[in-house]
Design a protein around this motif. Sequence first.
Motif, PDB file in Angstrom:
ATOM      1  N   ASP A 212     -10.965  -6.789  -0.074  1.00 10.42           N
ATOM      2  CA  ASP A 212     -10.590  -4.677  -0.629  1.00 10.42           C
ATOM      3  C   ASP A 212     -11.494  -3.696  -1.588  1.00 10.42           C
ATOM      4  O   ASP A 212     -11.817  -3.075  -1.331  1.00 10.42           O
ATOM      5  N   ARG A 213     -12.127  -4.639  -2.169  1.00 12.86           N
ATOM      6  CA  ARG A 213     -13.063  -4.672  -2.883  1.00 12.86           C
ATOM      7  C   ARG A 213     -14.735  -4.791  -2.832  1.00 12.86           C
ATOM      8  O   ARG A 213     -15.591  -3.911  -3.017  1.00 12.86           O
ATOM      9  N   SER A 214     -14.738  -5.453  -2.362  1.00 17.63           N
ATOM     10  CA  SER A 214     -16.263  -6.794  -2.805  1.00 17.63           C
ATOM     11  C   SER A 214     -16.883  -6.228  -0.802  1.00 17.63           C
ATOM     12  O   SER A 214     -18.366  -6.519  -1.058  1.00 17.63           O
ATOM     13  N   GLN A 215     -16.059  -6.052   0.353  1.00 19.65           N
ATOM     14  CA  GLN A 215     -17.181  -5.992   1.124  1.00 19.65           C
ATOM     15  C   GLN A 215     -17.624  -4.487   1.208  1.00 19.65           C
ATOM     16  O   GLN A 215     -17.903  -3.512   0.335  1.00 19.65           O
ATOM     17  N   LYS A 216     -18.979  -4.995   1.819  1.00 21.13           N
ATOM     18  CA  LYS A 216     -20.366  -4.277   1.694  1.00 21.13           C
ATOM     19  C   LYS A 216     -20.240  -2.548   2.287  1.00 21.13           C
ATOM     20  O   LYS A 216     -20.325  -1.169   1.114  1.00 21.13           O
ATOM     21  N   ASP A 217     -19.208  -2.431   3.340  1.00 24.73           N
ATOM     22  CA  ASP A 217     -19.377  -1.162   3.738  1.00 24.73           C
ATOM     23  C   ASP A 217     -18.488  -0.199   3.095  1.00 24.73           C
ATOM     24  O   ASP A 217     -18.530   0.727   3.260  1.00 24.73           O
ATOM     25  N   ARG A 222     -14.525   1.623  -3.845  1.00 25.90           N
ATOM     26  CA  ARG A 222     -13.162   1.283  -3.656  1.00 25.90           C
ATOM     27  C   ARG A 222     -13.726   0.852  -5.109  1.00 25.90           C
ATOM     28  O   ARG A 222     -13.030  -0.292  -5.792  1.00 25.90           O
ATOM     29  N   THR A 223     -14.788   1.031  -5.469  1.00 26.40           N
ATOM     30  CA  THR A 223     -15.514  -0.255  -7.315  1.00 26.40           C
ATOM     31  C   THR A 223     -16.128   1.489  -7.676  1.00 26.40           C
ATOM     32  O   THR A 223     -16.402   2.167  -7.404  1.00 26.40           O
ATOM     33  N   ILE A 224     -16.087   0.684  -9.341  1.00 28.78           N
ATOM     34  CA  ILE A 224     -16.953   1.554  -9.552  1.00 28.78           C
ATOM     35  C   ILE A 224     -17.513   1.303 -11.576  1.00 28.78           C
ATOM     36  O   ILE A 224     -17.231   0.254 -11.874  1.00 28.78           O
ATOM     37  N   LEU A 226     -19.746   0.912 -14.324  1.00 26.80           N
ATOM     38  CA  LEU A 226     -19.604   1.969 -15.615  1.00 26.80           C
ATOM     39  C   LEU A 226     -20.482   1.301 -16.543  1.00 26.80           C
ATOM     40  O   LEU A 226     -21.092   0.178 -16.284  1.00 26.80           O
ATOM     41  N   ARG A 227     -20.885   1.932 -17.063  1.00 24.33           N
ATOM     42  CA  ARG A 227     -22.172   1.807 -18.254  1.00 24.33           C
ATOM     43  C   ARG A 227     -22.769   3.075 -19.427  1.00 24.33           C
ATOM     44  O   ARG A 227     -21.707   4.509 -19.167  1.00 24.33           O
ATOM     45  N   HIS A 228     -22.538   2.730 -20.354  1.00 23.38           N
ATOM     46  CA  HIS A 228     -23.005   3.059 -21.658  1.00 23.38           C
ATOM     47  C   HIS A 228     -23.275   4.106 -21.553  1.00 23.38           C
ATOM     48  O   HIS A 228     -24.203   4.328 -21.321  1.00 23.38           O
ATOM     49  N   GLY A 229     -22.778   5.840 -22.156  1.00 25.34           N
ATOM     50  CA  GLY A 229     -23.732   7.308 -22.198  1.00 25.34           C
ATOM     51  C   GLY A 229     -23.818   7.358 -21.058  1.00 25.34           C
ATOM     52  O   GLY A 229     -24.267   8.622 -20.941  1.00 25.34           O
ATOM     53  N   GLU A 230     -23.093   6.948 -19.503  1.00 28.64           N
ATOM     54  CA  GLU A 230     -23.673   8.171 -18.425  1.00 28.64           C
ATOM     55  C   GLU A 230     -21.970   8.709 -17.415  1.00 28.64           C
ATOM     56  O   GLU A 230     -21.689   7.385 -18.565  1.00 28.64           O
ATOM     57  N   LYS A 231     -22.236   9.402 -16.800  1.00 25.88           N
ATOM     58  CA  LYS A 231     -20.783   9.833 -16.879  1.00 25.88           C
ATOM     59  C   LYS A 231     -20.369   8.823 -15.331  1.00 25.88           C
ATOM     60  O   LYS A 231     -21.052   7.365 -14.847  1.00 25.88           O
ATOM     61  N   MET A 232     -19.156   8.911 -15.325  1.00 25.42           N
ATOM     62  CA  MET A 232     -17.881   7.702 -14.454  1.00 25.42           C
ATOM     63  C   MET A 232     -18.590   8.708 -13.262  1.00 25.42           C
ATOM     64  O   MET A 232     -17.557   9.032 -12.703  1.00 25.42           O
ATOM     65  N   ILE A 233     -19.675   8.042 -12.821  1.00 23.93           N
ATOM     66  CA  ILE A 233     -19.526   8.605 -11.092  1.00 23.93           C
ATOM     67  C   ILE A 233     -19.778   7.210 -10.246  1.00 23.93           C
ATOM     68  O   ILE A 233     -20.188   6.470 -10.638  1.00 23.93           O
ATOM     69  N   PHE A 234     -18.494   7.455  -9.106  1.00 20.57           N
ATOM     70  CA  PHE A 234     -19.031   6.927  -8.295  1.00 20.57           C
ATOM     71  C   PHE A 234     -19.105   7.370  -6.706  1.00 20.57           C
ATOM     72  O   PHE A 234     -18.902   8.268  -6.344  1.00 20.57           O
ATOM     73  N   GLY A 235     -18.987   6.542  -5.566  1.00 20.78           N
ATOM     74  CA  GLY A 235     -18.768   6.409  -4.295  1.00 20.78           C
ATOM     75  C   GLY A 235     -20.088   6.112  -3.440  1.00 20.78           C
ATOM     76  O   GLY A 235     -21.203   6.905  -4.260  1.00 20.78           O
ATOM     77  N   ALA A 236     -19.574   6.772  -2.571  1.00 23.51           N
ATOM     78  CA  ALA A 236     -21.217   6.108  -0.806  1.00 23.51           C
ATOM     79  C   ALA A 236     -21.481   7.123  -1.124  1.00 23.51           C
ATOM     80  O   ALA A 236     -23.646   7.229  -1.866  1.00 23.51           O
ATOM     81  N   MET A 290      -7.394   4.572  -6.871  1.00 22.39           N
ATOM     82  CA  MET A 290      -7.857   4.633  -8.127  1.00 22.39           C
ATOM     83  C   MET A 290      -9.032   3.199  -8.168  1.00 22.39           C
ATOM     84  O   MET A 290      -8.915   2.474  -7.435  1.00 22.39           O
ATOM     85  N   PRO A 291     -10.667   3.318  -8.009  1.00 18.54           N
ATOM     86  CA  PRO A 291     -11.687   2.538  -8.098  1.00 18.54           C
ATOM     87  C   PRO A 291     -11.358   0.980  -8.943  1.00 18.54           C
ATOM     88  O   PRO A 291     -10.844   1.554 -10.237  1.00 18.54           O
ATOM     89  N   ILE A 292     -11.662   0.083  -8.776  1.00 14.65           N
ATOM     90  CA  ILE A 292     -11.820  -0.760  -9.802  1.00 14.65           C
ATOM     91  C   ILE A 292     -12.679  -0.503 -11.205  1.00 14.65           C
ATOM     92  O   ILE A 292     -14.077  -0.339  -9.913  1.00 14.65           O
TER      93      ILE A 292
END
Length: 338
Positions: A212-217, A222-224, A226-236, A290-292
């Motif tokens: 439910d988190r790992s499938q490529k499509d 379903r995941t985000i 995180l990178r230090h100093g960067e905005k918490m953005i995700f999504g296709a 929420m995304p993991i």
Amino acid sequence: MCPVYEAKDYKSDQYVRWCPGCGDHAVVVTLQKAMAELGIPPHQIAVISGIGCSSRLPYYMNTYGFHTIHGRGAAIATGVKTANPDLSVWLASGDGDSLAIGGNHFIHAVRRNVNINAILFNNRIYGLTKGQYSPTSARGFVSKSSPYGTVEDPFIPAELTLGARGNFFARAIDVDMKTLQDCFVASARHKGFAVTEVLVNCVIFNDGTHKDRSQKDIRAERTITLRHGEKMIFGANQDKGIVLEGLKLRAVTIGQDGYTLDDVLVHDAHEKDSTMHLLLAMMGYMDDSMPIALGVIREVEAISYDEAVKAQIEEVQQKKPERKLHDLLLHGDVWEIK
């Protein structure tokens, strides 16, 4: 001139005895690539493990290694690092190994902040002993040891690590080797106990446990990462973000419902207060909408246990006149029997 290492320099001549399709294959290959990136000579690395499928990892590394006993990998790795502080020490352990019989050793290694890189393979099952539920299996999970479903709630490794006052926690999925390698490199460069949880698949006894988190499509939604100093953005389409509403985090679509890019949080992995890190690490566990969170979630510098022990020994040695065993034996009140 310093030698340049390649991933193959860290690969042993042993046949890898994991099931075809097991997520552990990705971990060992990624670890070898990370070590090459770090440029640490193989003879300056020690890989310690407990018991379980994942604990076979030392056999596949062209480094020093020790396949120890069930649940005691963290304790033995602590001894290795304390006695040999210049070694890069890695601990390979599964969710059953570290969080069940080895739980006490694990949390105290975290609390002490021993400078060890812990790889926590989490497939939510006991694979080596043929399919019993583990401390991370979900409530209701049907297995050989719980034929009617488990009646207990699982540990969440991030929650346990931060609860034990951990200063480094990262998470990755076996199929996302780029993020996994970044986590390993960050772990090695961190001074202190560094936990990288890897969500791995067991094709035999718990196939698809993280699908439910790992499938490529669906992974981008379903995941985000995180990178230090960067905005918490995700999504296709990179159009979603994490915002703070009161004391809770919320996933929103940027440009809708009045939310703009300015509302999206910036990740600070170095914040000493772990409150936000815990909220991020728990995303997707308490609220499935929420995304993991993947990547390095927490990375805070603090004095390590082995560093403190070394400093203490040097301090005591400066104050003690005894420099040899003979001097120590003859120190204080002594007498001779004839």
